[in-house]
Structure formats: structure tokens, C-alpha cells
Design a protein around this motif. Structure first.
Motif, PDB file in Angstrom:
ATOM      1  N   TRP A  50       0.821  -1.204   0.000  1.00  0.00           N
ATOM      2  CA  TRP A  50       0.000   0.000   0.000  1.00  0.00           C
ATOM      3  C   TRP A  50       0.858   1.259   0.000  1.00  0.00           C
ATOM      4  CZ3 TRP A  50      -5.061   0.679  -0.908  1.00  0.00           C
ATOM      5  CH2 TRP A  50      -5.914  -0.433  -0.812  1.00  0.00           C
ATOM      6  N   ASP A  51       1.985   1.224   0.687  1.00  0.00           N
ATOM      7  CA  ASP A  51       2.839   2.415   0.736  1.00  0.00           C
ATOM      8  C   ASP A  51       3.585   2.637  -0.571  1.00  0.00           C
ATOM      9  OD1 ASP A  51       2.252   3.350   3.374  1.00  0.00           O
ATOM     10  OD2 ASP A  51       3.339   1.620   4.145  1.00  0.00           O
ATOM     11  N   VAL A  52       3.808   1.574  -1.336  1.00  0.00           N
ATOM     12  CA  VAL A  52       4.340   1.746  -2.690  1.00  0.00           C
ATOM     13  C   VAL A  52       3.340   2.556  -3.519  1.00  0.00           C
ATOM     14  CG1 VAL A  52       5.018   0.575  -4.830  1.00  0.00           C
ATOM     15  CG2 VAL A  52       5.735  -0.358  -2.626  1.00  0.00           C
ATOM     16  N   THR A  69      -1.631   9.079   2.016  1.00  0.00           N
ATOM     17  CA  THR A  69      -2.070   7.959   2.840  1.00  0.00           C
ATOM     18  C   THR A  69      -3.430   8.242   3.460  1.00  0.00           C
ATOM     19  OG1 THR A  69       0.215   7.349   3.358  1.00  0.00           O
ATOM     20  CG2 THR A  69      -1.492   6.529   4.841  1.00  0.00           C
ATOM     21  N   ILE A  70      -3.625   9.466   3.953  1.00  0.00           N
ATOM     22  CA  ILE A  70      -4.910   9.848   4.539  1.00  0.00           C
ATOM     23  C   ILE A  70      -6.007   9.839   3.477  1.00  0.00           C
ATOM     24  CG2 ILE A  70      -6.183  11.755   5.594  1.00  0.00           C
ATOM     25  CD1 ILE A  70      -3.542  12.571   6.965  1.00  0.00           C
ATOM     26  N   MET A  71      -5.721  10.381   2.305  1.00  0.00           N
ATOM     27  CA  MET A  71      -6.725  10.461   1.249  1.00  0.00           C
ATOM     28  C   MET A  71      -7.125   9.081   0.754  1.00  0.00           C
ATOM     29  SD  MET A  71      -5.143  13.716  -0.852  1.00  0.00           S
ATOM     30  CE  MET A  71      -6.338  13.586  -2.170  1.00  0.00           C
ATOM     31  N   GLY A 181       6.500   4.207  -7.341  1.00  0.00           N
ATOM     32  CA  GLY A 181       6.760   3.850  -5.955  1.00  0.00           C
ATOM     33  C   GLY A 181       7.925   2.885  -5.846  1.00  0.00           C
ATOM     34  N   THR A 182       8.556   2.843  -4.668  1.00  0.00           N
ATOM     35  CA  THR A 182       9.750   2.026  -4.468  1.00  0.00           C
ATOM     36  C   THR A 182       9.384   0.636  -3.963  1.00  0.00           C
ATOM     37  OG1 THR A 182      10.998   4.010  -3.886  1.00  0.00           O
ATOM     38  CG2 THR A 182      12.001   1.890  -3.338  1.00  0.00           C
ATOM     39  N   ALA A 183       9.673  -0.371  -4.777  1.00  0.00           N
ATOM     40  CA  ALA A 183       9.508  -1.769  -4.383  1.00  0.00           C
ATOM     41  C   ALA A 183      10.876  -2.432  -4.484  1.00  0.00           C
ATOM     42  CB  ALA A 183       8.505  -2.480  -5.285  1.00  0.00           C
ATOM     43  N   ALA A 236      -0.431  -6.781   6.725  1.00  0.00           N
ATOM     44  CA  ALA A 236       0.603  -6.179   5.923  1.00  0.00           C
ATOM     45  C   ALA A 236       0.036  -4.942   5.313  1.00  0.00           C
ATOM     46  CB  ALA A 236       1.076  -7.118   4.857  1.00  0.00           C
ATOM     47  N   GLY A 237       0.848  -4.027   5.052  1.00  0.00           N
ATOM     48  CA  GLY A 237       0.297  -2.787   4.616  1.00  0.00           C
ATOM     49  C   GLY A 237      -0.258  -2.101   5.810  1.00  0.00           C
TER      50      GLY A 237
END
Length: 239
Positions: A50-52, A69-71, A181-183, A236-237
Motif C-alpha cells: 500500500w505504501d508503494v 495515505t490519509i486520502m 513507488g519504491t519496491a 501487511a500494509g
């Protein structure tokens, strides 16, 4: 009279007497979750699925990743309506507090460039994230928006939690990666260790006498497991 006295004592043990600790634990867990995610961002070795996605959207919109993240959390929460999921205090707090804590931590955390320092920061971040997960889930104030989405889809589709979870997280991971995003190593480390870590810290931070609840998706199930963010399986996430 004896029945009323027993009910008062039980309510005190189960709610009022534990409520201050539960509230502190909820807030501390959510703040530390945001801080740990910011540490993963600064490590630069990969984020949770999710953070990616959040980072990818942030790259394209110019918004801070915590704000994104909030949105996203708010949008996911809207998806609860047709799924007939009921949010709790922990659900709403999850949407707001983690993003704010993440942006605040990113404002003070420096970039890390050396591989050894990056790896050390990543490991510390994942362990802290597991502790934070155990803290706020054990407070038992309701699931986070993303885990509620998983369990809601599990209920309405009849598919297993693991299948629903895998499909959702692979989808958001792919979308986030395509958005920039960074994976990487951090993504793999997070996926492999967050479940066991969270399970350990669920036991450490368990609140005696609090009302039981479901286990977060993906975490190992035990008979006396603390409340969580869904039924059957790993946070996770996290959020």
C-alpha cells in the motif's frame, strides 16, 4: 442487587478500567506505525504494497506521502459502505493519525545513502512497524480501512481472506510500482516478517479483559488472539 454488582464489576474490568490504557496504546501504536513507515521511506529499499502505491501517487501529485495515505484511507473507507462494514474509533484514527505521523517524521528524518545504514534503518523500521501493529490492534478499537476492505470483500465474495488479500495487495503494488513507488528488498522483507512480528507483539501488548475480536488478515490464528483488523490471517500494509 447481586446481579447488578456483578455486571458493574465486569463492565469495569472489560471497559472503563482498561479504557485509558487502550486509548494510549491505540494512539501510540498509530503514531509509531507512521514513524516506522517514514523510516522505510528514508531507507529507500522498498515499502509495503500500500505504501508503494501511496509513494507513487505522491510522486505524480506533489502531495506529501502522509497526505496521500490519509486520502487513500478515506477513499477505501467509502468502499465500506456497500460492503456494510462498520468503522470504529480505531478505523477513523487509523486514517488520520498514521498519515500525520508519517509526514511529521519525514520532516525530521534525514536521507540515508550508505547501503549499511539503509539496511540497518530498514530492519529497525520493520521491527518497529511490527511493534506498532501489535500495539494498536491489541487496543481493540476496530480494523484499519484497508483490512476492513479485505474482510468485507471476503464476506461478500465468499473467497478466502488470503486470496482476497493477495489480489488486492498485488494490484496496489503493481499500480504503485508503475506510478514510481519504491519496491525492492524492503517490500520482500516486510511481506515475510510483518506477520510473525505482529503476532509476537500482539501477545506483548495484549490488554487483559478487553473484549475479544477477530485476528488481522494473515496473522497466525490462536484461540485467545487479540482483536484485529479482520478474520483469518497478516497485517501487511498495516493500515
Amino acid at each position: 442487587m447481586r446481579v447488578l454488582r456483578v455486571l458493574r464489576e465486569r463492565r469495569g474490568r472489560d471497559g472503563g478500567a482498561r479504557l485509558p490504557r487502550r486509548l494510549v496504546q491505540l494512539c501510540a501504536g498509530l503514531v509509531l506505525y507512521g514513524v516506522s513507515t517514514a523510516m522505510m521511506v528514508r531507507a529507500g529499499l522498498g515499502l509495503g504494497p500500500w505504501d508503494v502505491l501511496h509513494q507513487g501517487i505522491s510522486e505524480h501529485t506533489g502531495l506529501a506521502i502522509g497526505t496521500v495515505t490519509i486520502m487513500v484511507g478515506a477513499l477505501v473507507l467509502l468502499a465500506w459502505i456497500p460492503l456494510r462494514q462498520r468503522p470504529g474509533l480505531g478505523t477513523v484514527s487509523n486514517v488520520v493519525v498514521i498519515g500525520l505521523a508519517m509526514d511529521a517524521a519525514l520532516a525530521v528524518l534525514p536521507d540515508v545513502r550508505q547501503p549499511v545504514a539503509q539496511t540497518a534503518l530498514l530492519v529497525c523500521a520493520v521491527v518497529l512497524n511490527g511493534a506498532a501493529t501489535g500495539m494498536y490492534i491489541s487496543a481493540r478499537f476496530g480494523p484499519g480501512p484497508r483490512d476492513g476492505l479485505m474482510t468485507g470483500l471476503h464476506r461478500v465474495t465468499g473467497r478466502s481472506v488470503r486470496v482476497v488479500r493477495t489480489v488486492i495487495e498485488l494490484t496496489v503494488l503493481a499500480a504503485g510500482f508503475l506510478l514510481g513507488g519504491t519496491a525492492g528488498l524492503g517490500t520482500v522483507l516486510y511481506a515475510l516478517t510483518i506477520g510473525p512480528l505482529a503476532q509476537v507483539f500482539l501477545r506483548v501488548f495484549e490488554v487483559p479483559g478487553a473484549s475479544p475480536g477477530p485476528v488481522p488478515p494473515g496473522l497466525p490464528v490462536r484461540a485467545d488472539a487479540p482483536a484485529g483488523r479482520g478474520a483469518g490471517g497478516a497485517a501487511a500494509g498495516g493500515i
